[in-house]
Scaffold this active site. Structure first.
Site, PDB file in Angstrom:
ATOM      1  N   ASP A  53      -7.544 -45.647 -24.019  1.00 29.57           N
ATOM      2  CA  ASP A  53      -8.118 -46.816 -24.195  1.00 29.57           C
ATOM      3  C   ASP A  53      -7.417 -46.582 -26.057  1.00 29.57           C
ATOM      4  OD1 ASP A  53      -9.981 -44.328 -25.098  1.00 29.57           O
ATOM      5  OD2 ASP A  53     -11.205 -44.550 -23.167  1.00 29.57           O
ATOM      6  N   ASP A  55      -9.387 -46.904 -29.409  1.00 29.87           N
ATOM      7  CA  ASP A  55     -11.027 -47.146 -30.615  1.00 29.87           C
ATOM      8  C   ASP A  55     -10.942 -47.192 -31.564  1.00 29.87           C
ATOM      9  OD1 ASP A  55     -12.283 -45.749 -28.253  1.00 29.87           O
ATOM     10  OD2 ASP A  55     -12.832 -43.563 -28.819  1.00 29.87           O
ATOM     11  N   ASP A 132     -14.598 -34.652 -34.069  1.00 31.90           N
ATOM     12  CA  ASP A 132     -14.534 -33.054 -33.685  1.00 31.90           C
ATOM     13  C   ASP A 132     -13.313 -31.676 -34.161  1.00 31.90           C
ATOM     14  OD1 ASP A 132     -12.910 -34.427 -31.858  1.00 31.90           O
ATOM     15  OD2 ASP A 132     -14.232 -34.125 -30.902  1.00 31.90           O
TER      16      ASP A 132
END
Length: 431
Positions: A53, A55, A132
């Protein structure tokens, strides 16, 4: 200062980016906002992989994103996000987040170091620091085709390293799910985890107990339905994380019985990876049936030893295991019900005489239960003869099927006759 990588120095091509993602990026920029492709999509494109996907990170607030796109819905409380819908494709749009301390208005809340809510917005630089791992702090600018690298993520991509951004222990405590993400990325990409990131993972594994079970369910699906289930399983056990997700299974596997429990799980997860590689469907119900079967089997056998009837014993064992499991990783009923069916149909494979095999073949869960039986046989839990019989029975014509079930009936009659004769010979009153 971030490193800006020119178009000629990276491998991302617009041709490999979703048209809808480009549409979102372009429209946000036209409306006067900053907007970048970010995260896994950029990472996978740079590695020559097809992203799952795409983002987007933007300076626009969620409500402003919604005002730009009519096909937009705002979701989430913990992290406010905008989903822009294009048929079945969803482009997730997140506003730049800040790395500032907890706010008085409650939009950024921490408890024992763990983020409970994070809707304090900031700049592009601050957003990069909130990412992260270094390999996820790469931003693609659709305007000039550059990649902006804030944390030397390009170098880590080239060297195959998973490295946490910032102070390792603090970042894991902020969001313990990062422990699982480190394992998932390492397994999926074939990377190593940087020693400084890896060092506290086993010690911090119990932090997962504070993560909502519904969120862990989503992470489990990503770990085991992403094409690297077996590698993820082995790494999870290595870092003491699997036992936080499936404690009853971990306990059962730590007391292996003739090696087949661990073999069964390994084969089941390898089978999942193979099916995904072949573009075949995989259901979470079968996955959870595999992961939880060993504690169910042990509970079932313990109840049989107490003279509990087989059907009741299996139902009770399944209920007990599932009741405990839901405290750790939730399993929606749409998957837990067929999972139970797979387990509870296993004894029916022993019934191979008369009309029962024919009726069983028409059961809506037969195929899943049969695939489960094959794994049990391959792992040595049941005789191969049993799975071979059912494989042959499905392929046989009507005459062959009748012969197979008649043989089963004759075998059963001979067994009854021998048992009757034995009982008579052991009864003095019959002599």
């Amino acid at each position: 200062m971030p490193t800006v990588i020119a178009r000629d120095d990276h491998t991302i091509s617009r041709a490999n980016i979703s048209r809808n993602a480009i549409r979102v990026l372009t429209k946000l920029k036209s409306a006067g906002y900053e907007a970048y492709l970010v995260g896994g999509g950029v990472r996978d494109l740079l590695l020559g992989r097809e992203p799952k996907d795409f983002d987007v990170a933007t300076s626009a607030l969620p409500e402003e994103v919604k005002s730009v796109f009519k096909n937009c819905r705002l979701i989430g409380r913990r992290f406010r996000l905008a989903h822009v819908y294009f048929g079945r494709e969803i482009i997730e749009v997140a506003t730049f987040r800040s790395n500032r301390q907890p706010s008085q208005d409650g939009e950024r809340q921490l408890e024992n170091g763990m983020i409970l809510r994070d809707n304090v917005y900031g700049t592009l630089d601050e957003d990069a620091q909130r990412r992260d791992f270094t390999i996820n702090a790469l931003y693609y600018d659709v305007g000039d085709f550059t990649v902006i690298d804030f944390a030397d993520g390009m170098s880590d991509l080239q060297h195959g390293v998973i490295r946490l951004l910032g102070d390792v222990e603090s970042r894991f405590r902020e969001d313990p799910v990062r422990l699982l993400r480190a394992v998932r990325f390492a397994a999926k990409l074939g990377f190593i985890i940087d020693p400084s990131t890896e060092s506290p993972m086993r010690r911090l594994a119990p932090l997962l107990k504070d993560v909502p079970s519904a969120r862990l369910y989503e992470e489990v699906l990503k770990l085991f339905l992403g094409g690297s289930a077996l590698e993820s399983f082995e790494k999870l056990r290595h870092y003491g994380l699997f036992g936080q997700l499936f404690p009853a299974t971990e306990e059962a596997l730590s007391h292996e019985d003739h090696d087949f429990p661990i073999t069964f799980v390994n084969r089941g997860l390898n089978n999942t990876d193979t099916r995904l590689q072949q573009d075949k469907s995989v259901t979470p119900a079968f996955l959870f049936a595999v992961l939880l079967w060993e504690p169910v089997r042990l509970g079932y056998e313990a109840l049989l030893a107490q003279d509990v009837q087989p059907v009741e014993a299996l139902q009770t064992a399944a209920n007990d295991v599932l009741s405990d499991q839901l405290k750790h990783v939730s399993i929606p009923k749409r998957f837990s019900y067929p999972m139970r069916d797979i387990w509870q149909l296993q004894p029916r494979f022993e019934q191979r005489q008369g009309k029962r095999p024919y009726r069983f073949l028409s059961h809506p869960r037969f195929r899943a239960a049969y695939d489960f039986l094959l794994l049990r046989a391959e792992a040595g839990e049941v005789e191969l003869e049993l799975s071979n019989w059912w494989t042959e029975f499905q392929r046989a014509n009507s005459q062959q099927k009748q012969s197979m079930t008649e043989q089963g009936r004759r075998g059963r009659r001979r067994h009854r006759k021998r048992r009757s004769s034995k009982n008579k010979s052991n009864n003095p009153g019959d002599e």
